[in-house]
Design a protein around this motif. Structure first.
Motif, PDB file in Angstrom:
ATOM      1  N   THR A  81       0.999  -1.022  -0.012  1.00 17.10           N
ATOM      2  CA  THR A  81      -0.063  -0.058  -0.015  1.00 17.10           C
ATOM      3  C   THR A  81       0.968   1.296  -0.008  1.00 17.10           C
ATOM      4  O   THR A  81       1.754   1.165   1.021  1.00 17.10           O
ATOM      5  N   PRO A  82       0.802   2.030  -1.102  1.00 21.71           N
ATOM      6  CA  PRO A  82       1.524   3.269  -0.875  1.00 21.71           C
ATOM      7  C   PRO A  82       1.478   4.162   0.210  1.00 21.71           C
ATOM      8  O   PRO A  82       0.248   4.390   0.688  1.00 21.71           O
ATOM      9  N   LEU A  83       2.593   4.745   0.660  1.00 21.82           N
ATOM     10  CA  LEU A  83       2.484   5.943   1.708  1.00 21.82           C
ATOM     11  C   LEU A  83       1.618   7.041   1.200  1.00 21.82           C
ATOM     12  O   LEU A  83       1.873   7.588   0.007  1.00 21.82           O
ATOM     13  N   ARG A  84       0.941   7.716   1.816  1.00 17.30           N
ATOM     14  CA  ARG A  84       0.033   8.772   1.719  1.00 17.30           C
ATOM     15  C   ARG A  84       0.333   9.873   2.579  1.00 17.30           C
ATOM     16  O   ARG A  84       0.539   9.795   3.646  1.00 17.30           O
ATOM     17  N   PRO A  85       0.378  11.097   2.014  1.00 19.13           N
ATOM     18  CA  PRO A  85       0.751  12.345   2.804  1.00 19.13           C
ATOM     19  C   PRO A  85      -0.556  12.821   3.717  1.00 19.13           C
ATOM     20  O   PRO A  85      -0.985  13.763   3.476  1.00 19.13           O
ATOM     21  N   CYS A  86      -1.031  11.996   4.460  1.00 19.76           N
ATOM     22  CA  CYS A  86      -2.202  12.507   5.405  1.00 19.76           C
ATOM     23  C   CYS A  86      -2.156  11.783   6.550  1.00 19.76           C
ATOM     24  O   CYS A  86      -1.521  10.702   6.853  1.00 19.76           O
ATOM     25  N   VAL A  87      -2.756  12.347   7.602  1.00 16.44           N
ATOM     26  CA  VAL A  87      -2.751  11.649   8.949  1.00 16.44           C
ATOM     27  C   VAL A  87      -4.020  10.541   9.096  1.00 16.44           C
ATOM     28  O   VAL A  87      -5.186  10.930   8.808  1.00 16.44           O
TER      29      VAL A  87
END
Length: 603
Positions: free
Chosen positions: A382-388
């Motif tokens: 699963t790709p890292l995503r820039p969100c919390v």
């Protein structure tokens, strides 16, 4: 009764009223009986489900005794060439050039395609010996088992390890703890009292070195999973596992780590050289995702204590001050609070209430709150995503301050069990009871369990971590593996105070060869044979199993003979045993891998 003119019988308009009443009464009674029977059966099924409900992790397969067992042709496997003695298929340096260097993506998992799979047995190094037994292994190991001089030469001044005769010694040093890991952890406990009262049980160490931090914490009741990539610090994870300390190959790069959200009680980085504030802070966001609400993130090394340390970091005090301020701002923006700080160690705590997370819905805020389309526990490629990843409403009883302390939490069904299909407190209780019976039977079949002969154990397709819980008082630790295709029970395992990972057994596991003493399989081939070829799963088991190590393979009678045939070609010796219930449809293979040395055959 009258007769119609066509001679067929029929009722006249002045039919017998008593007969009509009887017929109507019968119809009503039959309908009522059918209705009540439906209610009864429904209630019965509901009660039975509540009493015996278990998570089903297998698919239907030929398990009946009337079906002939699966047969495979007997064959033997050749040896891989000697240069494959440390072969890690999905993190193979031979294939790194095929992938990009941006964010070190080449160090992530990149498994070979089917036509490049090796069908050979990985040999041990020349002079390999049975590993030193726990707990002595924490302080020393055989040099020939992990014959790497580079890390010794580069890190000897930091006392990571010292070569002395035929052994590597581990004095417990590190870049940030030159006086020994014990003193370093003592300082940490002063800053985090929760480390000594059972509140903190699970931890992850990113960039673990030779896992001395995790090794020290074992004596303090904290189970640490050490994480490091296969990089120029040769065999960090292999050293850790040779010592008997939990570890796995991995790197925070472009994909999520293979762990569920809100799981670890503590995360640690001791000068691990991860650029936390770069790329929008996605690396730190991943630590936030896997850290339990109320959990702690510990950082030692740059830029902490830059006021006194900057001269030794080949930088300027202004640059280090700027780096620290960026880090603090980023942590605050993703709902961390500075918990404590002294000397080279700084500690932040992840917020456990909704106040901070509610502010993240503001469109002008960065990083934003992840939307509902992003599954928090999705963590296999699963790709890292820039969100919390904000804690959901169901997580309230799983925050660090609310969860039972260790060891009480081991026997408690967490709130997250309700997220598992068929999961509930009764299923959890049933699993505990089942494993008490199994553990007793397994000890009879394999008396080495519970002795110093078995330290590193992998439960290859667990449900709730029952094997690990049943043997919690034995001198072993268990890597609990949940299939990426099975119901997601891994959060429940972490809530119990155990550790584990996701895995697809059609691929290789993220570890070095010869790193586990015991592998346990429970219906894995029944569940996965429609996807994964049995031969390759067994070859992978051979790769990660230590010479003279054991495997307990619990399977449908349909598969057992075929498995035994394949393992014979892998130089294993196996015997077939009954289960604890003596049923014919399921059997147990107890196997042992032989110790053999390379005859310099090419693969």
């Amino acid at each position: 009764m009258k007769h119609h003119k066509d001679g067929k019988p029929g009722y006249s308009s002045d039919k017998n009223p008593r007969l009509g009443t009887v017929i109507i009464t019968c119809i009503v009674l039959c309908g009522l009986s059918f209705y009540l029977g439906g209610i009864f059966c429904s209630e019965k099924n509901t009660i039975e489900e509540a009493e015996t409900n278990e998570v089903k992790v297998s698919i239907p397969s030929p398990k009946e005794t009337s079906v002939a067992p699966l047969q495979v042709k007997s064959s033997s496997f050749s040896e891989c060439s000697a240069d494959y003695q440390d072969y890690t298929p999905c993190t193979d340096p031979r294939r790194w050039k095929k992938y990009g260097v941006h964010r070190l993506t080449f160090m992530e998992r990149h498994c070979p395609p089917a036509f490049e799979r090796k069908e050979c047995l990985v040999p041990p190094p020349d002079g390999y010996k049975s590993p030193i037994k726990w707990p002595k292994s924490r302080d020393e190991c055989w040099y020939r088992n992990v014959p790497y001089d580079w890390i010794n030469k580069q890190k000897s001044n930091q006392h990571w390890l010292i070569k002395e005769g035929e052994k590597f010694l581990f004095p417990g040093g590190g870049t940030m703890f030159p006086n020994g890991v014990g003193e370093y952890v003592d300082h940490m406990v002063e800053l985090i009292p929760e480390m000594k009262d059972g509140t903190i049980r699970t931890a992850i160490d990113t960039g673990c070195g030779v896992a001395s931090w995790g090794g020290d914490l074992l004596d303090r009741g904290i189970l640490t999973l050490s994480l490091a990539p296969r990089d120029n610090h040769e065999a960090q994870v292999q050293f850790a596992l040779e010592r008997g300390i939990p570890a796995i190959l991995g790197i925070i790069s472009t994909q999520r780590l293979p762990f569920p959200s809100n799981s670890f009680d503590m995360a640690h980085c001791s000068r691990c050289l991860i650029p936390w504030t770069e790329f929008g802070g996605v690396y730190l966001l991943e630590v936030h995702r896997i850290l339990r609400p109320g959990g702690f993130w510990v950082l030692s090394g740059p830029p902490v204590n830059y006021e006194n340390r900057w001269r030794g970091w080949n930088t300027t005090i202004e640059d280090q001050k700027s780096d620290y301020e960026k880090l603090q701002d980023l942590l605050t923006s993703m709902c961390f609070k500075l918990y404590n700080k002294k000397g080279d160690i700084a500690v932040w705590q992840k917020d456990s209430d909704d106040t901070c997370y509610k502010k993240l819905v503001n469109p002008d805020v960065y990083p934003p709150k992840c939307d509902d389309s992003i599954e928090p526990d999705s963590a296999w490629y699963t790709p890292l995503r820039p969100c919390v990843v904000a804690p959901g409403p169901k997580i309230k009883k799983s925050v660090l301050e609310s969860i039972p302390k260790w060891p009480e939490r081991l026997q408690v069904a967490s709130e997250r069990i309700s997220d598992v299909h068929g999961g509930n407190a009764n299923a959890f209780k049933h699993d505990i009871g089942k494993w008490k019976v199994r553990a007793k039977h397994y000890k009879k079949l394999l008396p080495a369990i519970g002795t110093d002969k078995i330290r590193n154990v992998m439960d290859m397709n667990t449900v709730y971590g029952g094997f690990a819980a049943a043997f919690i008082d034995s001198p072993l630790w268990v890597m609990n593996v949940v299939s990426s295709y099975a119901p997601n029970t891994l959060p429940v395992i972490y809530d119990r105070g155990l550790i584990g990972t996701y895995q697809d057994w059609c691929e290789a596991f993220s570890t070095y060869p010869r790193t586990y003493d015991l592998l346990h399989v429970d219906g894995l081939f029944t569940a996965e044979s429609h996807r994964c070829e049995m031969k390759y799963v067994l070859l992978e088991m051979d790769r990660i199993l230590r010479p003279m190590g054991y495997a307990i393979i619990r399977e449908s009678s349909y598969y057992v003979d075929a498995i035994a045939t394949i393992t014979k070609g892998m130089k294993w010796s196996c015997r077939k045993e009954d289960t604890e219930y003596g049923v014919e449809k399921e059997k147990i293979l107890v196997c042992q891998k032989k110790l053999w040395y390379s005859s310099n055959q090419t693969s």
